[in-house]
Design a protein around this motif. Structure first.
Motif, short mmCIF file in Angstrom:
data_model
loop_
_atom_site.label_atom_id
_atom_site.label_comp_id
_atom_site.label_asym_id
_atom_site.label_seq_id
_atom_site.Cartn_x
_atom_site.Cartn_y
_atom_site.Cartn_z
N VAL A 48 0.83 -1.21 0.00
CA VAL A 48 0.00 0.00 0.00
C VAL A 48 0.86 1.25 0.00
O VAL A 48 1.80 1.38 0.78
N HIS A 98 -5.18 1.84 -2.14
CA HIS A 98 -5.96 0.78 -1.50
C HIS A 98 -7.00 1.40 -0.56
O HIS A 98 -6.74 2.45 0.04
N ALA A 107 -7.50 -3.22 -3.47
CA ALA A 107 -6.80 -2.28 -4.34
C ALA A 107 -7.82 -1.41 -5.05
O ALA A 107 -8.90 -1.87 -5.43
#
Length: 461
Positions: A48, A98, A107
């Motif tokens: 992320v 995300h 995502a």
């Protein structure tokens, strides 16, 4: 992964590891379990770049937020009161890669924004008056500084059971409620905002049943709570009710205190990490927003409040400012209490050349128990008028209209001629659904005035 910033704070306090740190209707996390639970979620953030949170108030919301914090990942709370257009703008402009929601971590398929200022821990979006709110970039240091200052100011009076009444996506609750609460050693109760519904019908019962000691409210919710206290009795466990988000009359605060509500007005800005000044049990002056927090440096220039080193890293796409012009008009008294008289851009100029801050008159109108909402109008007019929402929202209730008219007539006797409300229009409520309120209960003036321009443009006020 860096050390959880609050960890040393927790150790230094000598807190019982078995004390509940976070709880909702699904789970409870003790202070002894807190870091472990945060780290479990942090381990899932390996891929992320920027995390969006799209959840109702809950323990999970807080844990994911803190997981991003310890992982040096920018976190973007997505307010539940934002429209789909505003959410999509937030996701794209912040480059949220995300999103964590009730479905889990997914995502977004959006490319990361490589121009986010270095050191950004949180991007909070101001409610704004358009479909494209501004993203305010804050460092961890800025937020922790505010939280620690609040704890230093309130001391042990703040420690107890804190109920999150505002959405966690609102910086005021996120920083001044949760972060300050964890540093102080509070037990943070996360109640579903959806469960409260739009009128917060069960707020009194929730506060009473959870023996809540502290809450943060906007003026609109305070008014609702006051009505409930009148009908259901006092709340003996409440020790601290912080009120902010928009101007509130000292008369309404006096009424709340007579009902046994320990209300303390404050003032804050997203660019300053939420709270700037706050009244407290040991230092309070009605009509003011309290004294500056220990770390804040501010001055007045041409009537406008100026903050030095506000703490934010800049807006998305813009550079930071070491000196921040707030746009708020205010003054300090000799004891250091700050008073806010209005917004610079909201100033009304009558055809007689009188400058009037509408917030001044609105706060007086809202001290009436029969008026739910009010917007003062009159720019480029001979005198002032007002858009009034009656408390009962019964447009056919002529007797209530007459009562409000009589109340305003009495108010006018206390005001100089140029500030008197001469023309009244009764209108429908300003709400989130009709886009006439921000998430913190502040009226969107441009939207409201545009909607009612058929009343205001032809009015001689």
């Amino acid at each position: 992964m860096k050390e959880f910033n609050f960890r040393q704070q927790l150790k230094n306090s000598g807190r019982n590891s078995k004390r509940i740190a976070l709880k909702d209707d699904k789970q409870k996390i003790t202070y002894g379990e807190l870091l472990h639970e945060i780290n479990i979620r942090a381990q899932q953030l390996t891929d992320v770049t920027t995390l969006g949170i799209a959840m109702d108030n809950s323990v999970e919301w807080v844990l994911w937020d803190l997981a991003a914090l310890v992982s040096n990942i920018a976190c973007v709370p997505l307010p539940p009161f934002f429209s789909e257009t505003q959410i999509q703008h937030s996701v794209k402009s912040a480059g949220i890669t995300h999103i964590v929601s009730n479905k889990g971590l997914e995502a977004s398929l959006v490319e990361a924004n490589k121009n986010i200022p270095q050191g950004t821990a949180k991007i909070t979006y101001t409610s704004g008056t358009t479909s494209e709110p501004k993203g305010v970039c804050l460092s961890e240091q800025a937020m922790v500084r505010v939280a620690k200052s609040i704890v230093d100011l309130l001391g042990n009076d703040f420690v107890g059971n804190h109920l999150c009444v505002l959405p966690l996506a609102v910086l005021l609750e996120n920083v001044a409620g949760v972060y300050a609460g964890l540093i102080a050693g509070c037990s943070i109760h996360l109640e579903s905002i959806e469960q409260f519904d739009k009128t917060y019908t069960d707020l009194h019962e929730t506060l009473f049943n959870n023996k809540t000691n502290s809450i943060i409210l906007v003026p609109e919710i305070l008014r609702l709570l006051m009505m409930q206290v009148r009908h259901k009795g006092n709340l003996p466990d409440l020790k601290f009710v912080a009120v902010g988000g928009s101007k509130i009359s000292s008369e309404l605060l006096k009424q709340a205190q007579l009902l046994g509500l320990p209300v303390y007005e404050g003032y804050g800005l997203s660019e300053c990490g939420s709270v700037v000044s706050l009244n407290a049990p040991e230092s309070q002056r009605l009509g003011s927003v309290g004294k500056l927090l220990p770390h804040v440096k501010a001055s007045i220039s041409d009537g406008e409040i100026i903050i030095t080193d506000p703490g934010f890293l800049g807006y998305l796409g813009e550079t930071s400012h070491k000196v921040f012009a707030t746009g708020d008009i205010g003054e300090f008294d000799k004891q250091g209490y700050l008073s806010i008289t209005g917004r610079k851009k909201n100033i009304l100029i009558t055809t007689f050349g009188r400058n009037v801050s509408p917030e001044w008159i609105e706060s007086l109108l809202l001290s009436s128990p029969d008026i739910a909402q009010a917007i003062v109008i009159g720019d480029s007019k001979a005198s002032l008028g007002a858009l009034i929402v009656p408390i009962s929202n019964k447009q056919s209730n002529s007797s209530q209209f007459k009562l409000i008219e009589a109340t305003i007539s009495q108010l006018n006797q206390q005001l100089p001629d140029y500030a008197q409300v001469k023309n009244i229009h009764f209108v429908e409520p300003f709400t989130l659904d009709n886009k006439q309120l921000t998430g913190t209960g502040r009226p969107r003036r441009s939207v409201i005035l545009d909607h009612y321009k058929h009343l205001t443009e032809n009015s001689y006020c």
